[in-house]
Design a protein around this motif. Sequence first.
Motif, PDB file in Angstrom:
ATOM      1  N   ALA A  24       0.839  -1.207   0.000  1.00  0.00           N
ATOM      2  CA  ALA A  24       0.000   0.000   0.000  1.00  0.00           C
ATOM      3  C   ALA A  24       0.873   1.256   0.000  1.00  0.00           C
ATOM      4  CB  ALA A  24      -0.923  -0.004   1.224  1.00  0.00           C
ATOM      5  N   ALA A  25       1.929   1.251   0.794  1.00  0.00           N
ATOM      6  CA  ALA A  25       2.806   2.425   0.870  1.00  0.00           C
ATOM      7  C   ALA A  25       3.469   2.693  -0.476  1.00  0.00           C
ATOM      8  CB  ALA A  25       3.858   2.219   1.956  1.00  0.00           C
ATOM      9  N   GLU A  26       3.901   1.645  -1.151  1.00  0.00           N
ATOM     10  CA  GLU A  26       4.525   1.848  -2.461  1.00  0.00           C
ATOM     11  C   GLU A  26       3.539   2.491  -3.431  1.00  0.00           C
ATOM     12  OE1 GLU A  26       6.879  -0.665  -5.878  1.00  0.00           O
ATOM     13  OE2 GLU A  26       6.968  -1.376  -3.813  1.00  0.00           O
ATOM     14  N   ALA A  27       2.300   2.035  -3.406  1.00  0.00           N
ATOM     15  CA  ALA A  27       1.284   2.614  -4.294  1.00  0.00           C
ATOM     16  C   ALA A  27       0.977   4.059  -3.910  1.00  0.00           C
ATOM     17  CB  ALA A  27       0.011   1.772  -4.251  1.00  0.00           C
ATOM     18  N   VAL A  28       0.832   4.320  -2.624  1.00  0.00           N
ATOM     19  CA  VAL A  28       0.500   5.675  -2.166  1.00  0.00           C
ATOM     20  C   VAL A  28       1.644   6.639  -2.476  1.00  0.00           C
ATOM     21  CG1 VAL A  28       0.038   7.091  -0.116  1.00  0.00           C
ATOM     22  CG2 VAL A  28      -1.135   4.904  -0.405  1.00  0.00           C
ATOM     23  N   PHE A  29       2.879   6.231  -2.196  1.00  0.00           N
ATOM     24  CA  PHE A  29       4.019   7.112  -2.482  1.00  0.00           C
ATOM     25  C   PHE A  29       4.204   7.300  -3.981  1.00  0.00           C
ATOM     26  CE2 PHE A  29       5.016   6.499   1.934  1.00  0.00           C
ATOM     27  CZ  PHE A  29       5.630   7.695   2.298  1.00  0.00           C
ATOM     28  N   ALA A  30       3.907   6.284  -4.789  1.00  0.00           N
ATOM     29  CA  ALA A  30       4.001   6.435  -6.245  1.00  0.00           C
ATOM     30  C   ALA A  30       3.003   7.479  -6.733  1.00  0.00           C
ATOM     31  CB  ALA A  30       3.754   5.094  -6.934  1.00  0.00           C
ATOM     32  N   ARG A  44      -5.354   2.047   2.986  1.00  0.00           N
ATOM     33  CA  ARG A  44      -5.249   1.149   1.828  1.00  0.00           C
ATOM     34  C   ARG A  44      -4.782  -0.247   2.202  1.00  0.00           C
ATOM     35  NH1 ARG A  44      -3.201   4.185  -3.557  1.00  0.00           N
ATOM     36  NH2 ARG A  44      -4.315   6.138  -3.201  1.00  0.00           N
ATOM     37  N   ALA A  45      -3.980  -0.340   3.247  1.00  0.00           N
ATOM     38  CA  ALA A  45      -3.499  -1.651   3.685  1.00  0.00           C
ATOM     39  C   ALA A  45      -4.563  -2.394   4.485  1.00  0.00           C
ATOM     40  CB  ALA A  45      -2.231  -1.501   4.517  1.00  0.00           C
ATOM     41  N   GLY A  46      -5.594  -1.672   4.911  1.00  0.00           N
ATOM     42  CA  GLY A  46      -6.646  -2.293   5.707  1.00  0.00           C
ATOM     43  C   GLY A  46      -6.224  -2.564   7.139  1.00  0.00           C
ATOM     44  N   VAL A  47      -5.348  -1.687   7.669  1.00  0.00           N
ATOM     45  CA  VAL A  47      -4.885  -1.828   9.046  1.00  0.00           C
ATOM     46  C   VAL A  47      -5.045  -0.492   9.754  1.00  0.00           C
ATOM     47  CG1 VAL A  47      -3.203  -3.635   8.447  1.00  0.00           C
ATOM     48  CG2 VAL A  47      -2.463  -1.237   8.509  1.00  0.00           C
ATOM     49  N   ALA A  48      -4.930  -0.522  11.068  1.00  0.00           N
ATOM     50  CA  ALA A  48      -4.967   0.720  11.848  1.00  0.00           C
ATOM     51  C   ALA A  48      -3.646   1.449  11.681  1.00  0.00           C
ATOM     52  CB  ALA A  48      -5.220   0.397  13.315  1.00  0.00           C
ATOM     53  N   VAL A  49      -3.682   2.765  11.832  1.00  0.00           N
ATOM     54  CA  VAL A  49      -2.459   3.549  11.683  1.00  0.00           C
ATOM     55  C   VAL A  49      -1.418   3.127  12.725  1.00  0.00           C
ATOM     56  CG1 VAL A  49      -3.093   5.548  13.108  1.00  0.00           C
ATOM     57  CG2 VAL A  49      -1.603   5.851  11.128  1.00  0.00           C
ATOM     58  N   GLY A  50      -1.869   2.690  13.881  1.00  0.00           N
ATOM     59  CA  GLY A  50      -0.946   2.196  14.911  1.00  0.00           C
ATOM     60  C   GLY A  50      -0.164   0.976  14.436  1.00  0.00           C
ATOM     61  N   THR A  51      -0.799   0.153  13.616  1.00  0.00           N
ATOM     62  CA  THR A  51      -0.109  -1.019  13.064  1.00  0.00           C
ATOM     63  C   THR A  51       1.015  -0.580  12.135  1.00  0.00           C
ATOM     64  OG1 THR A  51      -2.140  -2.313  13.231  1.00  0.00           O
ATOM     65  CG2 THR A  51      -0.429  -3.168  11.772  1.00  0.00           C
ATOM     66  N   VAL A  52       0.752   0.454  11.355  1.00  0.00           N
ATOM     67  CA  VAL A  52       1.807   0.992  10.482  1.00  0.00           C
ATOM     68  C   VAL A  52       2.975   1.449  11.338  1.00  0.00           C
ATOM     69  CG1 VAL A  52       2.431   2.799   8.826  1.00  0.00           C
ATOM     70  CG2 VAL A  52       0.186   1.673   8.671  1.00  0.00           C
ATOM     71  N   PHE A  53       2.688   2.201  12.406  1.00  0.00           N
ATOM     72  CA  PHE A  53       3.764   2.732  13.249  1.00  0.00           C
ATOM     73  C   PHE A  53       4.459   1.646  14.060  1.00  0.00           C
ATOM     74  CE2 PHE A  53       1.470   6.816  12.629  1.00  0.00           C
ATOM     75  CZ  PHE A  53       2.522   7.483  12.018  1.00  0.00           C
ATOM     76  N   ARG A  54       3.782   0.549  14.354  1.00  0.00           N
ATOM     77  CA  ARG A  54       4.439  -0.561  15.033  1.00  0.00           C
ATOM     78  C   ARG A  54       5.516  -1.173  14.133  1.00  0.00           C
ATOM     79  NH1 ARG A  54      -0.115  -1.711  17.319  1.00  0.00           N
ATOM     80  NH2 ARG A  54      -0.866  -3.205  15.791  1.00  0.00           N
ATOM     81  N   HIS A  55       5.209  -1.275  12.851  1.00  0.00           N
ATOM     82  CA  HIS A  55       6.173  -1.834  11.900  1.00  0.00           C
ATOM     83  C   HIS A  55       7.217  -0.802  11.472  1.00  0.00           C
ATOM     84  CE1 HIS A  55       4.381  -5.790  11.121  1.00  0.00           C
ATOM     85  NE2 HIS A  55       3.221  -5.190  11.358  1.00  0.00           N
ATOM     86  N   GLU A  61      11.530   5.530   7.905  1.00  0.00           N
ATOM     87  CA  GLU A  61      11.756   4.080   7.935  1.00  0.00           C
ATOM     88  C   GLU A  61      10.830   3.367   6.946  1.00  0.00           C
ATOM     89  OE1 GLU A  61      12.312   2.141  11.803  1.00  0.00           O
ATOM     90  OE2 GLU A  61      12.524   4.176  12.617  1.00  0.00           O
ATOM     91  N   LEU A  62       9.628   3.860   6.798  1.00  0.00           N
ATOM     92  CA  LEU A  62       8.699   3.297   5.824  1.00  0.00           C
ATOM     93  C   LEU A  62       9.222   3.527   4.414  1.00  0.00           C
ATOM     94  CD1 LEU A  62       6.014   1.958   5.079  1.00  0.00           C
ATOM     95  CD2 LEU A  62       4.929   4.211   5.330  1.00  0.00           C
ATOM     96  N   VAL A  63       9.677   4.739   4.123  1.00  0.00           N
ATOM     97  CA  VAL A  63      10.231   5.042   2.802  1.00  0.00           C
ATOM     98  C   VAL A  63      11.449   4.170   2.538  1.00  0.00           C
ATOM     99  CG1 VAL A  63      11.386   6.822   1.419  1.00  0.00           C
ATOM    100  CG2 VAL A  63       9.308   7.382   2.693  1.00  0.00           C
ATOM    101  N   GLU A  64      12.317   4.026   3.526  1.00  0.00           N
ATOM    102  CA  GLU A  64      13.501   3.185   3.359  1.00  0.00           C
ATOM    103  C   GLU A  64      13.111   1.749   3.044  1.00  0.00           C
ATOM    104  OE1 GLU A  64      16.622   1.411   6.382  1.00  0.00           O
ATOM    105  OE2 GLU A  64      17.051   3.534   6.003  1.00  0.00           O
ATOM    106  N   ALA A  65      12.115   1.220   3.722  1.00  0.00           N
ATOM    107  CA  ALA A  65      11.676  -0.152   3.468  1.00  0.00           C
ATOM    108  C   ALA A  65      11.118  -0.292   2.053  1.00  0.00           C
ATOM    109  CB  ALA A  65      10.634  -0.575   4.506  1.00  0.00           C
ATOM    110  N   ILE A  66      10.379   0.707   1.590  1.00  0.00           N
ATOM    111  CA  ILE A  66       9.862   0.692   0.216  1.00  0.00           C
ATOM    112  C   ILE A  66      11.036   0.653  -0.765  1.00  0.00           C
ATOM    113  CG2 ILE A  66       8.661   2.023  -1.562  1.00  0.00           C
ATOM    114  CD1 ILE A  66       6.977   3.238   0.745  1.00  0.00           C
ATOM    115  N   LEU A  67      11.994   1.537  -0.547  1.00  0.00           N
ATOM    116  CA  LEU A  67      13.132   1.628  -1.461  1.00  0.00           C
ATOM    117  C   LEU A  67      13.970   0.352  -1.439  1.00  0.00           C
ATOM    118  CD1 LEU A  67      14.189   5.327  -0.832  1.00  0.00           C
ATOM    119  CD2 LEU A  67      12.719   4.393  -2.630  1.00  0.00           C
ATOM    120  N   MET A  68      14.134  -0.243  -0.265  1.00  0.00           N
ATOM    121  CA  MET A  68      14.874  -1.505  -0.195  1.00  0.00           C
ATOM    122  C   MET A  68      14.132  -2.595  -0.968  1.00  0.00           C
ATOM    123  SD  MET A  68      17.729  -0.954   1.218  1.00  0.00           S
ATOM    124  CE  MET A  68      18.239  -2.657   1.308  1.00  0.00           C
ATOM    125  N   GLY A  69      12.819  -2.577  -0.933  1.00  0.00           N
ATOM    126  CA  GLY A  69      12.038  -3.538  -1.711  1.00  0.00           C
ATOM    127  C   GLY A  69      12.224  -3.338  -3.203  1.00  0.00           C
TER     128      GLY A  69
END
Length: 186
Positions: A24-30, A44-55, A61-69
Amino acid sequence: MASGEATVPRRADARRNRARILAAAEAVFAEKGESASTEEVARRAGVAVGTVFRHFPTKSELVEAILMGVLQRLMDHAEALHRTEPAEGLFLLYRDVVAQASAQRSVIDLMFRAEGVRLTTGVSALRKAVGVLLDDARRAGSVRPDVALDEVMALLAALSEGAVSGEWGEELRQRTLAVVFAGLRA
């Protein structure tokens, strides 16, 4: 290791959530670039925002994970091309990277501007994979023997940046690649 990564194995549902968040993050950032919100990613991921921040405790860090993917997919693709088509693998990788840059403009733009040890390591690994394709192409006689990896990487970066900032259509992308390939061919 980024703080968004666990040091113990994740539960299956946590792995699925992380994968959904990254997709979802890759699509949203694109679509929205750096202005993308974590709330939109969570929706878009169908999760709570807290779940995003837990990961991913921070947006960076989210952008870095997208780029590493993205880098990992490019490396996997380069390795697959090395195993299947050594003579033309380099040219196929160019086509695919520039096409992906056009489709994922914001994500690729973030990759070019990003910094960090993990990204530097990822880019170095991609450079190594491209170097293998270049060596294969030179041995097969597809690429001039005087073409060096620095030139190949500079051209790949420039073409990708051009596709990102110029919003190249398919026809322009193919014509531009044909000119570059003519210059690289033996």
